[in-house]
Design a protein around this motif. Structure first.
Motif, PDB file in Angstrom:
ATOM      1  N   MET A 260       0.868  -1.193   0.000  1.00  0.00           N
ATOM      2  CA  MET A 260       0.000   0.000   0.000  1.00  0.00           C
ATOM      3  C   MET A 260       0.894   1.229   0.000  1.00  0.00           C
ATOM      4  N   LYS A 261       1.036   1.815  -1.167  1.00  0.00           N
ATOM      5  CA  LYS A 261       1.925   2.963  -1.260  1.00  0.00           C
ATOM      6  C   LYS A 261       1.155   4.278  -1.243  1.00  0.00           C
ATOM      7  N   ALA A 262       0.014   4.284  -1.920  1.00  0.00           N
ATOM      8  CA  ALA A 262      -0.757   5.529  -1.967  1.00  0.00           C
ATOM      9  C   ALA A 262      -1.532   5.673  -0.668  1.00  0.00           C
ATOM     10  N   ILE A 263      -1.578   6.890  -0.147  1.00  0.00           N
ATOM     11  CA  ILE A 263      -2.198   7.122   1.152  1.00  0.00           C
ATOM     12  C   ILE A 263      -3.695   6.785   1.136  1.00  0.00           C
ATOM     13  N   VAL A 264      -4.339   6.959  -0.021  1.00  0.00           N
ATOM     14  CA  VAL A 264      -5.774   6.598  -0.088  1.00  0.00           C
ATOM     15  C   VAL A 264      -5.967   5.101   0.097  1.00  0.00           C
ATOM     16  N   ASP A 265      -5.039   4.314  -0.469  1.00  0.00           N
ATOM     17  CA  ASP A 265      -5.139   2.853  -0.317  1.00  0.00           C
ATOM     18  C   ASP A 265      -4.909   2.453   1.131  1.00  0.00           C
ATOM     19  N   VAL A 266      -3.914   3.109   1.741  1.00  0.00           N
ATOM     20  CA  VAL A 266      -3.621   2.812   3.149  1.00  0.00           C
ATOM     21  C   VAL A 266      -4.842   3.136   4.003  1.00  0.00           C
ATOM     22  N   ALA A 267      -5.445   4.300   3.741  1.00  0.00           N
ATOM     23  CA  ALA A 267      -6.616   4.721   4.520  1.00  0.00           C
ATOM     24  C   ALA A 267      -7.752   3.721   4.349  1.00  0.00           C
ATOM     25  N   ALA A 268      -7.971   3.299   3.094  1.00  0.00           N
ATOM     26  CA  ALA A 268      -9.059   2.351   2.837  1.00  0.00           C
ATOM     27  C   ALA A 268      -8.769   1.028   3.536  1.00  0.00           C
ATOM     28  N   PHE A 269      -7.518   0.588   3.450  1.00  0.00           N
ATOM     29  CA  PHE A 269      -7.111  -0.695   4.043  1.00  0.00           C
ATOM     30  C   PHE A 269      -7.284  -0.672   5.560  1.00  0.00           C
TER      31      PHE A 269
END
Ligand code: ATP
Ligand code: MG
Length: 576
Positions: A260-269
Motif C-alpha cells: 500500500m503505497k498511496a495514502i488513499v489505499d492505506v486509509a481504505a485498508f
C-alpha cells in the motif's frame, strides 16, 4: 473599406494544428498566419484589432501619466551581464553575435535598457515620479509556443517602467498602474480578475496578475465569493488553521500495509478517513539539500510555497536513492518517525491540529497508526504549504468561500524595488544632495494575448463576437445582390454615410452568394451588420443584425446610419 479590395482570407475548415478556439478562429477569420513556430504574420484584419487594443492601452497609460517611448529589440549583452540576468535567464533569451563578435540578445523584456537610459538621464529627485512605456515586439524562445498569439515567441507587449524616490512613492505609481489596468480590461468588456501573484525569482515586494477567465486558461486562480480576495493558486493562502480540541492520545502502533503505497489505499485498508492520515514527501534542491514535507493525506502540496519558504533556487522531487539514503525506506512508506538521517521536517499548518494519525513508518510495507506530534515526532516548522481548493474558507474575510477558475494572464504589475537600479547603479540626488537608489516598478500587458483572450470569451459556433471596442470594424454593410443596381446604390449610400459619421465600416460588395457573405461576416465577428436586399428596399427598409444577441431589426433606410452610430457611440461611451 470595400471587402472586394481588402484582404480577409477566411478558412472554412477548422485548422488541425490549432487547439484552442481563439487560435482556430483567428486563423479561420484570416487575422493571423503562422510563419514559424510561435511567430505570426498579423494580417490586415488581425492588425486592426491589435491596433484597437493598443490604442485603449495607450489612452489609459497616457491618462495615468506614463510617457510613451520606443526601445530597440536588439539589446547588448553587457547590460544583461550587469544586471546578472545574462547567466540566469536561460534559453528563453535568444542570443547572437554581430559581425564583430559582440554579443547581443533579442529583448524578452526591457528592465535593463530602460534602467540604463534612466541612470544617464534622471539625476534629481525633482525628475520623479516618472513612468515610461512602449508598445513593442518582444522575443522569448518559449519552450512550448502554442495557442497562436496566446503563447508566441515573438509577441507584442506593452511594457511600462516606473521610477520613484522611495518605496512609498513607488507604491503610488504601482497603484496608478493597477487602476489603469482595471480600466483597460473593463473597457474591453472582459470578464477578468486581478489576482495576487507570486513574485518569483524577483522576490520581495508585491505583484498582481490580470486574468481573463476562460476554461482554456493555463493558470488556476481562486477568488472569494464574499470579499475581493483573489489569487493565483501558486500564491493563494490556505485558510488560517484553528487547532481542534484534542482527543485522547492512543498508543502508537506499527501495522503492516503490504504494497500500500498511496495514502488513499492505506486509509481504505485501515478503514480510516484520509483526513486522519499524514503523507510525507521528500524534496531536494539543485544543490542537494533535502527536506521532508508533511501534509494531511487528502491535501496537495504547493511546491512553490515550499520553495519560497526554503529560499531554494529550484525544487525537485527527491530521487529514489536520495529518499532511501535519508529515510531508510522506499517511497510509499515515508514518515517523520525514525528517519535514517536528520533532515528538516516541515509540516503544513493543518498537521498541527491532528491527533492519532496514520503515517508511513520508514519501513517497507509498514505504517503507524495513532502517531502524535510532540510525543512521537517533531517538526522544524508549521508553514502554509498546501494548495488551496475550491470551497476552502477565504484567508482574508474568513466568511466567504474560495471559488476556482481557469485564467489567461493578460497583464502583470510588479513592484521591483531596487533590484535593477542597484545592479545598474541608477541613483539620484535627494533634496539634501545625498545620493539615493531609485525605486522601480514594471508593468506588462500582452497585446496579442489579450485579443486572443477576448475571442476565447466572446464567440459562438459561427465565429467571433468582437466586443465593439476591439472589433476590427464596427459595422458591415452586406449587399445581397451586387448585380442589382438599386441594391448597390443604396448599400453604397449607407456605407459613405456611416464613414462620414466616423463609423468603421466594411462594405461587403463581393460578387458572392449571400450565404457565403453571411457566413464570413459571422466568422470575422463584426458587431453590427446591415443587410441591403431588394425585398426590403421595395418597402424602404434594410435589415440590422446585432452579432452578439442575434437580434434582427428592420430599419428604414433613412435611419439606419444614425441607429448604428447611436449603438456604437453608446457601446464606446460605456467602455470609457
Ligand atoms: P507567462 O507566465 O504566461 O509566461 P510571464 O509571467 O512570462 O507570462 P510577463 O513577463 O509578466 O509574462 O509578461 C507580461 C505580459 O506579456 C504577460 O502578462 C502576458 O500577457 C504577455 N506574454 C508573456 N509571454 C508571452 C508569450 N509568450 N506570448 C504572448 N504574450 C506573452
Ligand atoms: Mg513567461
Amino acid at each position: 473599406m470595400f471587402y472586394s479590395r481588402y484582404f480577409i482570407p477566411t478558412i472554412k475548415e477548422t485548422p488541425s494544428d490549432a487547439e484552442v478556439i481563439s487560435h482556430q478562429l483567428m486563423l479561420r477569420a484570416g487575422m493571423i498566419r503562422k510563419l514559424a513556430s510561435g511567430i505570426y504574420n498579423y494580417l490586415p484584419l488581425g492588425l486592426r484589432s491589435i491596433r484597437k487594443f493598443e490604442n485603449i492601452v495607450r489612452e489609459e497609460m497616457n491618462k495615468a501619466d506614463a510617457i510613451e517611448m520606443l526601445m530597440p529589440s536588439v539589446q547588448p549583452a553587457e547590460l544583461w551581464q550587469e544586471s546578472g540576468r545574462w547567466a540566469f535567464y536561460g534559453k528563453e533569451l535568444l542570443r547572437f553575435r554581430d559581425r564583430k563578435e559582440a554579443e547581443f540578445c533579442l529583448g524578452p523584456t526591457h528592465e535593463e535598457v530602460i534602467t540604463d537610459m534612466v541612470r544617464r538621464e534622471i539625476k534629481s529627485y525633482r525628475q520623479m515620479p516618472i513612468n515610461f512605456y512602449q508598445i513593442q515586439s518582444k522575443f522569448r524562445d518559449e519552450i512550448r509556443p502554442r495557442f497562436g498569439l496566446m503563447r508566441g515567441r515573438e509577441f507584442i507587449m506593452k511594457d511600462a517602467y516606473s521610477f520613484d524616490v522611495d518605496s512609498s512613492a513607488a507604491d503610488l505609481s504601482y497603484e496608478k498602474m493597477f487602476n489603469a489596468y482595471m480600466r483597460i480590461f473593463e473597457r474591453c468588456g472582459l470578464n477578468f480578475r486581478a489576482v495576487e501573484a507570486d513574485t518569483g525569482s524577483i522576490g520581495g515586494s508585491s505583484s498582481h496578475e490580470f486574468m481573463v477567465l476562460a476554461d482554456s486558461g493555463e493558470d488556476a486562480i481562486v477568488s472569494c465569493d464574499a470579499c475581493r480576495y483573489a489569487a493565483n493558486i501558486e500564491k493563494a493562502e490556505s485558510p488560517l488553521f484553528t487547532a481542534a480540541s484534542g482527543s485522547e492520545l492512543e498508543p502508537l502502533l506499527k501495522v503492516s500495509t503490504p504494497d500500500m503505497k498511496a495514502i488513499v489505499d492505506v486509509a481504505a485498508f485501515l478503514k480510516v478517513a484520509t483526513e486522519k492520515t499524514v503523507k510525507a514527501l521528500v524534496y531536494a534542491s539543485d544543490k542537494g539539500d533535502l527536506v521532508m514535507a508533511l501534509l494531511r493525506g487528502d491535501h496537495e502540496l504547493n511546491e512553490l510555497k515550499l520553495k519560497n519558504h526554503l529560499g531554494w533556487d529550484e525544487i525537485l522531487m527527491a530521487t529514489e536513492e536520495q529518499i532511501l539514503a535519508c529515510t531508510g525506506s522506499p517511497v510509499g512508506f515515508l514518515g517523520p518517525i525514525g528517519l535514517a538521517k536528520d533532515i528538516p521536517v516541515i509540516a503544513d499548518r493543518v498537521v498541527k491540529g491532528m491527533t492519532n494519525v496514520v503515517m508511513g513508518a520508514n519501513e517497507q510495507d509498514q505504517h503507524y497508526t495513532n502517531a502524535n506530534l510532540g510525543r512521537d515526532f517533531e517538526v522544524s516548522g508549521f508553514i502554509d504549504i498546501r494548495t488551496v481548493e475550491a470551497g476552502d474558507a477565504c484567508p482574508r474575510c474568513e466568511t466567504g468561500k474560495l471559488e476556482m477558475w481557469r485564467g489567461i494572464e493578460v497583464g502583470h504589475v510588479f513592484k521591483l524595488g531596487t533590484k535593477y537600479s542597484k545592479a545598474l547603479n541608477a541613483t539620484y540626488l535627494d533634496a539634501n544632495g545625498r545620493e539615493q537608489v531609485i525605486f522601480m516598478g514594471c508593468y506588462g500587458i500582452g497585446i496579442g494575448r489579450t485579443v486572443a483572450a477576448a475571442i476565447e470569451q466572446n464567440h459562438d459556433e459561427n465565429g467571433i463576437i468582437f466586443p465593439i471596442p476591439i472589433a476590427p470594424f464596427h459595422c458591415s454593410v452586406v449587399a445581397v445582390n451586387t448585380k442589382d443596381a438599386g441594391v448597390m446604390a443604396a448599400a453604397e449610400e449607407i456605407y459613405f454615410c456611416l464613414e462620414k459619421l466616423g463609423i468603421e465600416v466594411l462594405f461587403d460588395d463581393r460578387d458572392e452568394r449571400p450565404g457565403i457573405k453571411f457566413k464570413d461576416n459571422d466568422l470575422i465577428g463584426i458587431p453590427l451588420r446591415i443587410v441591403v436586399g431588394s425585398k426590403g428596399l421595395a418597402e424602404g427598409n434594410v435589415e440590422l443584425k446585432i452579432r452578439s444577441t442575434g437580434e434582427v431589426k428592420s430599419v428604414p433606410l433613412a435611419d439606419v446610419a444614425a441607429t448604428v452610430k447611436r449603438f456604437v457611440d453608446e457601446a464606446l461611451a460605456h467602455a470609457e
